[in-house]
Scaffold this motif. Structure first.
Motif, PDB file in Angstrom:
ATOM      1  N   VAL A  46       0.779  -1.228  -0.091  1.00 48.16           N
ATOM      2  CA  VAL A  46       0.063   0.080  -0.153  1.00 48.16           C
ATOM      3  C   VAL A  46       0.897   1.503  -0.004  1.00 48.16           C
ATOM      4  N   LEU A  47       1.990   1.237   0.941  1.00 50.89           N
ATOM      5  CA  LEU A  47       2.800   2.185   0.713  1.00 50.89           C
ATOM      6  C   LEU A  47       3.634   2.699  -0.580  1.00 50.89           C
ATOM      7  N   ILE A  48       3.788   1.600  -1.229  1.00 46.26           N
ATOM      8  CA  ILE A  48       4.462   1.642  -2.533  1.00 46.26           C
ATOM      9  C   ILE A  48       3.330   2.334  -3.504  1.00 46.26           C
ATOM     10  N   TYR A  49       2.156   1.781  -3.380  1.00 45.05           N
ATOM     11  CA  TYR A  49       1.199   2.456  -4.315  1.00 45.05           C
ATOM     12  C   TYR A  49       0.849   3.829  -3.973  1.00 45.05           C
ATOM     13  N   GLU A  50       0.844   4.200  -2.646  1.00 45.50           N
ATOM     14  CA  GLU A  50       0.466   5.618  -2.492  1.00 45.50           C
ATOM     15  C   GLU A  50       1.731   6.629  -2.799  1.00 45.50           C
ATOM     16  N   THR A  51       2.896   6.041  -2.603  1.00 42.94           N
ATOM     17  CA  THR A  51       4.061   6.872  -2.741  1.00 42.94           C
ATOM     18  C   THR A  51       4.290   7.140  -4.352  1.00 42.94           C
ATOM     19  N   ALA A  52       3.877   6.102  -5.068  1.00 40.55           N
ATOM     20  CA  ALA A  52       4.058   6.310  -6.674  1.00 40.55           C
ATOM     21  C   ALA A  52       2.913   7.111  -7.117  1.00 40.55           C
ATOM     22  N   PHE A  53       1.665   6.899  -6.785  1.00 39.10           N
ATOM     23  CA  PHE A  53       0.680   7.427  -7.602  1.00 39.10           C
ATOM     24  C   PHE A  53      -0.293   8.370  -6.926  1.00 39.10           C
ATOM     25  N   LYS A  54       0.074   8.629  -5.502  1.00 43.03           N
ATOM     26  CA  LYS A  54      -0.652   9.517  -4.706  1.00 43.03           C
ATOM     27  C   LYS A  54       0.293  10.785  -4.437  1.00 43.03           C
ATOM     28  N   GLY A  55       1.617  10.298  -4.152  1.00 45.56           N
ATOM     29  CA  GLY A  55       2.534  11.214  -3.635  1.00 45.56           C
ATOM     30  C   GLY A  55       3.521  11.703  -5.001  1.00 45.56           C
ATOM     31  N   TYR A  56       3.423  11.223  -6.085  1.00 42.24           N
ATOM     32  CA  TYR A  56       3.891  11.529  -7.321  1.00 42.24           C
ATOM     33  C   TYR A  56       5.436  11.417  -7.088  1.00 42.24           C
ATOM     34  N   ARG A  57       6.075  10.205  -6.498  1.00 41.07           N
ATOM     35  CA  ARG A  57       7.466  10.026  -6.091  1.00 41.07           C
ATOM     36  C   ARG A  57       7.699   8.805  -6.414  1.00 41.07           C
ATOM     37  N   LEU A  58       7.655   8.544  -7.917  1.00 39.10           N
ATOM     38  CA  LEU A  58       7.928   7.144  -8.676  1.00 39.10           C
ATOM     39  C   LEU A  58       9.198   6.627  -8.235  1.00 39.10           C
ATOM     40  N   SER A  59      10.319   7.291  -8.289  1.00 41.61           N
ATOM     41  CA  SER A  59      11.584   6.463  -7.897  1.00 41.61           C
ATOM     42  C   SER A  59      11.555   6.324  -6.433  1.00 41.61           C
ATOM     43  N   GLU A  60      11.112   6.928  -5.565  1.00 39.26           N
ATOM     44  CA  GLU A  60      10.996   6.446  -4.158  1.00 39.26           C
ATOM     45  C   GLU A  60      10.280   5.271  -4.190  1.00 39.26           C
ATOM     46  N   ALA A  61       9.295   4.932  -4.624  1.00 37.90           N
ATOM     47  CA  ALA A  61       8.302   4.108  -4.587  1.00 37.90           C
ATOM     48  C   ALA A  61       9.123   2.593  -5.134  1.00 37.90           C
ATOM     49  N   ALA A  62       9.965   2.968  -6.269  1.00 37.35           N
ATOM     50  CA  ALA A  62      10.592   2.056  -7.126  1.00 37.35           C
ATOM     51  C   ALA A  62      11.790   1.526  -6.031  1.00 37.35           C
ATOM     52  N   THR A  63      12.327   2.596  -5.098  1.00 33.30           N
ATOM     53  CA  THR A  63      13.267   2.151  -4.428  1.00 33.30           C
ATOM     54  C   THR A  63      12.726   1.117  -3.119  1.00 33.30           C
ATOM     55  N   ILE A  64      11.202   1.653  -2.854  1.00 39.49           N
ATOM     56  CA  ILE A  64      10.752   0.790  -1.674  1.00 39.49           C
ATOM     57  C   ILE A  64      10.600  -0.724  -2.434  1.00 39.49           C
ATOM     58  N   SER A  65       9.960  -0.852  -3.573  1.00 40.77           N
ATOM     59  CA  SER A  65       9.908  -2.023  -4.147  1.00 40.77           C
ATOM     60  C   SER A  65      11.041  -2.865  -4.176  1.00 40.77           C
ATOM     61  N   VAL A  66      12.310  -2.317  -4.564  1.00 41.57           N
ATOM     62  CA  VAL A  66      13.495  -3.056  -4.443  1.00 41.57           C
ATOM     63  C   VAL A  66      14.049  -3.671  -3.054  1.00 41.57           C
ATOM     64  N   ILE A  67      13.771  -2.664  -2.253  1.00 42.57           N
ATOM     65  CA  ILE A  67      14.317  -3.253  -0.870  1.00 42.57           C
ATOM     66  C   ILE A  67      13.429  -4.331  -0.380  1.00 42.57           C
ATOM     67  N   THR A  68      11.942  -4.162  -0.814  1.00 45.19           N
ATOM     68  CA  THR A  68      11.013  -5.161  -0.346  1.00 45.19           C
ATOM     69  C   THR A  68      11.480  -6.590  -1.073  1.00 45.19           C
ATOM     70  N   SER A  69      11.955  -6.577  -2.482  1.00 43.27           N
ATOM     71  CA  SER A  69      12.076  -7.528  -3.339  1.00 43.27           C
ATOM     72  C   SER A  69      13.210  -8.363  -2.727  1.00 43.27           C
ATOM     73  N   VAL A  70      14.256  -7.375  -2.174  1.00 46.48           N
ATOM     74  CA  VAL A  70      15.689  -8.307  -1.748  1.00 46.48           C
ATOM     75  C   VAL A  70      15.346  -8.800  -0.275  1.00 46.48           C
ATOM     76  N   LEU A  71      14.473  -8.144   0.504  1.00 51.16           N
ATOM     77  CA  LEU A  71      14.206  -8.906   1.720  1.00 51.16           C
ATOM     78  C   LEU A  71      13.253  -9.929   1.598  1.00 51.16           C
ATOM     79  N   LEU A  72      12.448 -10.193   0.351  1.00 46.94           N
ATOM     80  CA  LEU A  72      11.511 -11.395   0.261  1.00 46.94           C
ATOM     81  C   LEU A  72      12.494 -12.365  -0.269  1.00 46.94           C
ATOM     82  N   MET A  73      13.449 -11.959  -1.135  1.00 46.82           N
ATOM     83  CA  MET A  73      14.378 -12.966  -1.790  1.00 46.82           C
ATOM     84  C   MET A  73      15.453 -13.474  -0.639  1.00 46.82           C
TER      85      MET A  73
END
Length: 290
Positions: free
Chosen positions: A246-273
């Motif tokens: 939810v934070l990733i979605y809100e950061t990208a499409f409500k906060g208009y900070r696409l790069s920050e949302a991508a950063t959170i996505s990458v960190i999350t992916s690394v944690l899950l992997m």
């Protein structure tokens, strides 16, 4: 060597498909995380690790991460209890067991939007069925807003998500139970073992491999749940149910900070992997122990 080559030939199309569908977007997300892009399609410049420092140094990410951990653990506990009880019942012989095994999967195959509509109506304070039933049972004395409080919203979401997903887990457990030889139970009955003792000495130990696989798969699936949370509470109230997706979605499409949302996505992916790698190693090590 020939068997290995043949196996790779058969698996190669699926690997290429996964590489195209998952690998390329992940590479794009990594590149985006090192830029300062605000909205899709806009130009960005290289900013190094500033996005990572901003995300990891802010409280928003860690709070959402904590909620995600609570979400995953609570869903795992509730779904395991529901699924294990259901699987044990469906593993018995009674009239209509085949029909029950088929219909138990119904809540899992129902589309998410339909599930949300059903539960919104059931839990509504005006016209819903749950509040009147609770009042008649003298459990509450007035209608309760299940999504109105921080604790209530998260608890209700966990119960709804568990209700939707436990049939799948139950069928996987049922498959594990059917692989346990019936002779073991028969020998235990002859020896006078009670139902509890048969469960603790036969069912539970022999079900461990299935439970470990479900724990890994369930954790990965639960961590990435977005649709149920967003459609029911949109992360509210007061960010009480704002998990990382939810934070990733809100950061990208409500906060208009696409790069920050991508950063959170990458960190999350690394944690899950990392979790998947460690869990797989642990399962392999446990299977190697005689």
């Amino acid at each position: 060597m020939k068997n290995t080559t043949l196996a790779f030939i058969f698996v190669a199309p699926a690997l290429l498909f996964l590489l195209a569908v998952l690998g390329w977007p992940l590479v794009q997300a990594i590149i985006l995380s090192f830029q300062n892009v605000g909205v899709i399609g806009s130009e960005g410049s290289f900013v190094g690790f500033s996005n990572y420092l901003s995300v990891l140094g802010g409280a928003g990410f860690w709070k959402a991460f904590g909620r995600s951990i609570v979400w995953v653990v609570a869903n795992a506990v509730v779904q395991t209890l529901l699924a294990l009880g259901t699987a044990l019942i469906l593993n018995q012989k009674f009239p209509g067991v085949r029909i029950a095994r088929t219909w138990i999967i119904l809540t899992w195959i129902v589309p998410t939007v339909v599930v949300v509509i059903i539960w919104r109506w059931l839990l509504s304070t005006s016209g819903g069925m749950i509040n009147p039933l609770l009042i008649q049972a003298s459990i509450i004395d007035r209608p309760v807003g299940f999504f109105a409080t921080r604790e209530g919203a998260m608890t209700t979401l966990i119960m709804i998500n568990s209700w939707r997903w436990f049939p799948f887990t139950a069928l996987m457990m049922l498959a594990g139970l059917t692989r346990i030889p019936g002779d073991l139970y028969e020998a235990a009955r002859i020896d006078g073992a009670s139902a509890v003792r048969r469960f603790t000495r036969i069912t539970w130990p022999l079900l461990q491999p299935t439970l470990l696989v479900l724990a890994v798969v369930g954790t990965l699936l639960s961590f990435n749940v977005f649709d149920v949370i967003w459609l029911l509470t949109a992360g509210g109230p007061a960010q009480a149910s704002q998990t990382l997706p939810v934070l990733i979605y809100e950061t990208a499409f409500k906060g208009y900070r696409l790069s920050e949302a991508a950063t959170i996505s990458v960190i999350t992916s690394v944690l899950l992997m990392g979790f998947a790698f460690l869990a797989t190693r642990a399962m392999t090590a446990s299977e190697a122990v005689p």
